[in-house]
Design a protein around this motif. Structure first.
Motif, PDB file in Angstrom:
ATOM      1  N   GLY A   1      68.942  26.737 112.119  1.00  0.00           N
ATOM      2  CA  GLY A   1      68.139  25.885 111.360  1.00  0.00           C
ATOM      3  C   GLY A   1      67.511  26.813 110.251  1.00  0.00           C
ATOM      4  O   GLY A   1      66.934  27.959 110.741  1.00  0.00           O
TER       5      GLY A   1
ATOM      6  N   LYS B   1      72.996  17.039 102.501  1.00  0.00           N
ATOM      7  CA  LYS B   1      74.366  17.777 102.219  1.00  0.00           C
ATOM      8  C   LYS B   1      73.711  19.566 102.501  1.00  0.00           C
ATOM      9  O   LYS B   1      74.614  20.221 102.479  1.00  0.00           O
ATOM     10  CB  LYS B   1      74.590  17.536 100.785  1.00  0.00           C
ATOM     11  CG  LYS B   1      75.049  16.230 100.532  1.00  0.00           C
ATOM     12  CD  LYS B   1      75.524  16.226  99.069  1.00  0.00           C
ATOM     13  CE  LYS B   1      75.867  14.802  98.726  1.00  0.00           C
ATOM     14  NZ  LYS B   1      76.336  14.403  97.282  1.00  0.00           N
ATOM     15  N   GLY B   2      72.582  19.585 102.561  1.00  0.00           N
ATOM     16  CA  GLY B   2      72.024  21.066 102.706  1.00  0.00           C
ATOM     17  C   GLY B   2      72.450  21.985 101.535  1.00  0.00           C
ATOM     18  O   GLY B   2      72.717  23.195 101.742  1.00  0.00           O
TER      19      GLY B   2
ATOM     20  N   LYS C   1      74.276  24.850 103.479  1.00  0.00           N
ATOM     21  CA  LYS C   1      74.771  24.359 104.798  1.00  0.00           C
ATOM     22  C   LYS C   1      76.309  24.638 104.920  1.00  0.00           C
ATOM     23  O   LYS C   1      76.774  25.004 105.934  1.00  0.00           O
ATOM     24  CB  LYS C   1      74.418  22.868 105.005  1.00  0.00           C
ATOM     25  CG  LYS C   1      75.027  21.949 106.038  1.00  0.00           C
ATOM     26  CD  LYS C   1      74.686  20.579 106.072  1.00  0.00           C
ATOM     27  CE  LYS C   1      75.631  19.930 106.940  1.00  0.00           C
ATOM     28  NZ  LYS C   1      75.146  20.064 108.333  1.00  0.00           N
ATOM     29  N   ASP C   2      77.026  24.160 103.950  1.00  0.00           N
ATOM     30  CA  ASP C   2      78.505  24.461 104.169  1.00  0.00           C
ATOM     31  C   ASP C   2      78.772  25.834 104.305  1.00  0.00           C
ATOM     32  O   ASP C   2      79.729  26.342 104.835  1.00  0.00           O
ATOM     33  CB  ASP C   2      79.099  23.920 102.797  1.00  0.00           C
ATOM     34  CG  ASP C   2      79.171  22.373 102.938  1.00  0.00           C
ATOM     35  OD1 ASP C   2      78.727  21.770 103.749  1.00  0.00           O
ATOM     36  OD2 ASP C   2      79.244  21.968 101.645  1.00  0.00           O
TER      37      ASP C   2
ATOM     38  N   GLU D   1      78.033  27.194 107.798  1.00  0.00           N
ATOM     39  CA  GLU D   1      78.724  26.492 108.706  1.00  0.00           C
ATOM     40  C   GLU D   1      80.134  27.100 108.875  1.00  0.00           C
ATOM     41  O   GLU D   1      80.853  27.335 109.824  1.00  0.00           O
ATOM     42  CB  GLU D   1      78.878  24.905 108.561  1.00  0.00           C
ATOM     43  CG  GLU D   1      77.664  24.337 108.955  1.00  0.00           C
ATOM     44  CD  GLU D   1      77.485  22.674 109.056  1.00  0.00           C
ATOM     45  OE1 GLU D   1      76.807  22.281 109.586  1.00  0.00           O
ATOM     46  OE2 GLU D   1      78.350  22.163 108.133  1.00  0.00           O
TER      47      GLU D   1
ATOM     48  N   VAL E   1      74.503  23.429 111.169  1.00  0.00           N
ATOM     49  CA  VAL E   1      73.423  24.234 110.337  1.00  0.00           C
ATOM     50  C   VAL E   1      72.639  23.142 109.652  1.00  0.00           C
ATOM     51  O   VAL E   1      73.115  21.952 109.101  1.00  0.00           O
ATOM     52  CB  VAL E   1      73.973  25.015 109.097  1.00  0.00           C
ATOM     53  CG1 VAL E   1      72.889  25.567 108.362  1.00  0.00           C
ATOM     54  CG2 VAL E   1      74.656  26.273 109.838  1.00  0.00           C
ATOM     55  N   SER E   2      71.284  23.172 109.541  1.00  0.00           N
ATOM     56  CA  SER E   2      70.514  22.283 109.058  1.00  0.00           C
ATOM     57  C   SER E   2      69.368  22.979 108.199  1.00  0.00           C
ATOM     58  O   SER E   2      69.087  24.123 108.258  1.00  0.00           O
ATOM     59  CB  SER E   2      69.726  21.350 110.093  1.00  0.00           C
ATOM     60  OG  SER E   2      68.896  20.463 109.616  1.00  0.00           O
ATOM     61  N   VAL E   3      69.396  22.453 106.988  1.00  0.00           N
ATOM     62  CA  VAL E   3      68.617  23.251 105.836  1.00  0.00           C
ATOM     63  C   VAL E   3      67.355  22.197 105.416  1.00  0.00           C
ATOM     64  O   VAL E   3      67.651  21.100 105.308  1.00  0.00           O
ATOM     65  CB  VAL E   3      69.421  23.506 104.640  1.00  0.00           C
ATOM     66  CG1 VAL E   3      68.731  24.270 103.647  1.00  0.00           C
ATOM     67  CG2 VAL E   3      70.739  24.278 105.136  1.00  0.00           C
TER      68      VAL E   3
ATOM     69  N   VAL F   1      67.384  21.740 113.665  1.00  0.00           N
ATOM     70  CA  VAL F   1      68.846  21.743 113.944  1.00  0.00           C
ATOM     71  C   VAL F   1      69.355  21.348 115.304  1.00  0.00           C
ATOM     72  O   VAL F   1      70.161  20.755 115.502  1.00  0.00           O
ATOM     73  CB  VAL F   1      69.557  23.167 113.844  1.00  0.00           C
ATOM     74  CG1 VAL F   1      69.169  24.177 114.962  1.00  0.00           C
ATOM     75  CG2 VAL F   1      71.117  22.997 113.502  1.00  0.00           C
TER      76      VAL F   1
ATOM     77  N   TYR G   1      69.277  17.707 114.840  1.00  0.00           N
ATOM     78  CA  TYR G   1      70.391  17.272 113.978  1.00  0.00           C
ATOM     79  C   TYR G   1      71.681  17.581 114.741  1.00  0.00           C
ATOM     80  O   TYR G   1      72.574  16.389 114.889  1.00  0.00           O
ATOM     81  CB  TYR G   1      70.701  18.535 112.846  1.00  0.00           C
ATOM     82  CG  TYR G   1      72.209  18.211 112.311  1.00  0.00           C
ATOM     83  CD1 TYR G   1      72.470  17.345 111.517  1.00  0.00           C
ATOM     84  CD2 TYR G   1      73.045  19.409 112.446  1.00  0.00           C
ATOM     85  CE1 TYR G   1      73.797  17.072 110.749  1.00  0.00           C
ATOM     86  CE2 TYR G   1      74.113  19.563 111.347  1.00  0.00           C
ATOM     87  CZ  TYR G   1      74.494  18.205 110.975  1.00  0.00           C
ATOM     88  OH  TYR G   1      75.832  18.129 110.275  1.00  0.00           O
TER      89      TYR G   1
END
Length: 285
Positions: A59, A70-71, A88-89, A92, A99-101, A274, A277
């Motif tokens: 996170g 979408k991060g 995030k992408d 990950e 991953v969380s943003v 996270v 999530y």
């Protein structure tokens, strides 16, 4: 276990969360003036030593507006190259875990709600007072991001001849007193009457920001954090006195105001983000 990351405009901190505590904490200065590729590589290599087979997710709190789903982070404060970054992408793909943003002050609010002074409270606003002024909001036990992750940006509200954060943040000391909030705090601790006066004035301005919070969200508690909040003992009285001039006195009378006590609260909030999530992914599968 999960990793919580606090990405500031000048430094980056991270640690592993387990049982409501942060372990293996690391921090370093962020080379914020570098290119997008350089700064991303620094962030990735900074996180890498904390990642192992036991880590379930990352996170990260960022000082910007975020497309939470979408991060994607936009126009990150003090990092010029981060105009639109699919963080995030990128993370990950690099680490192969969820991953969380979110905005860093939202992580602060979530940390206080889950682990801090506001634990379990229904309606809470966490106000970060540092070089700027922002708020994270818990409504009905849920973090409230708003439609564009812009909820809580109270510092940008018009106030006097500028914005409210121009007066109710560390900027006040630079703009009007030719010093810094840190130096003014040190001088107040030494009994300097001029520095004490500075903090009295700051408390009055901060009260106007908190009035906006109460009018907009009517929380049961406000938690103050950020570097300037360390001087709480020097501005709390003038702040509280100024709050008495309010159209709904009962709202102020019942309002609890705390200063955050946990220096790792943003990391804890990012880690909890996270974790939530990951739970949602499991539930959906």
């Amino acid at each position: 276990m999960t990793i919580g990351v606090d990405l500031g405009g000048t430094k980056i901190r991270a640690g592993v969360e387990s049982g409501g505590n942060i372990f293996n904490q690391r921090k370093e200065l962020l080379q914020a003036g570098g290119s997008l590729g350089e700064t991303l590589m620094q962030v990735i290599e900074f996180i890498r030593p904390l990642v192992n087979a036991d880590i379930k997710g990352i996170g990260i709190g960022v000082p910007s507006v975020v497309d939470v789903e979408k991060g994607i982070v936009y126009n990150v404060t003090n990092i010029p190259s981060w105009q639109r970054v699919p963080l995030k992408d990128i993370l990950e793909e690099e680490f192969g875990i969820p991953v969380s943003v979110n905005n860093d002050v939202n992580c602060f609010a979530l940390g206080e709600y889950q682990f801090g002074l506001a634990k379990g409270m229904k309606h809470v606003v966490a106000v970060s007072v540092g070089t700027g002024l922002g708020a994270g909001i818990i409504i009905n036990h849920q973090l409230f991001n708003g439609n564009n992750c812009g909820a809580g940006e109270i510092g940008l509200l018009p106030y006097l001849d500028h914005t409210i954060e121009y007066y109710a943040s560390g900027n006040l000391f630079r703009a009007f007193f030719n010093t810094t909030a840190e130096e003014a705090h040190q001088q107040a601790q030494l009994g300097n009457p001029e520095a004490v006066r500075y903090w009295d004035e700051f408390g009055v301005h901060l009260a106007e920001a908190l009035k906006c919070v109460v009018l907009a969200y009517d929380p049961e508690a406000i938690v103050l954090g950020g570097s300037v909040s360390k001087a709480y003992d020097f501005f709390k009285d003038s702040m509280r006195n100024a709050l008495q001039i309010f159209p709904f006195p009962e709202s102020v009378r019942r309002l609890k105001i705390f200063r955050s006590e946990n220096e790792n609260i943003v990391l804890l909030g990012a880690a909890e983000m996270v974790t939530a999530y990951i739970r949602s992914l499991v539930k959906a599968s």
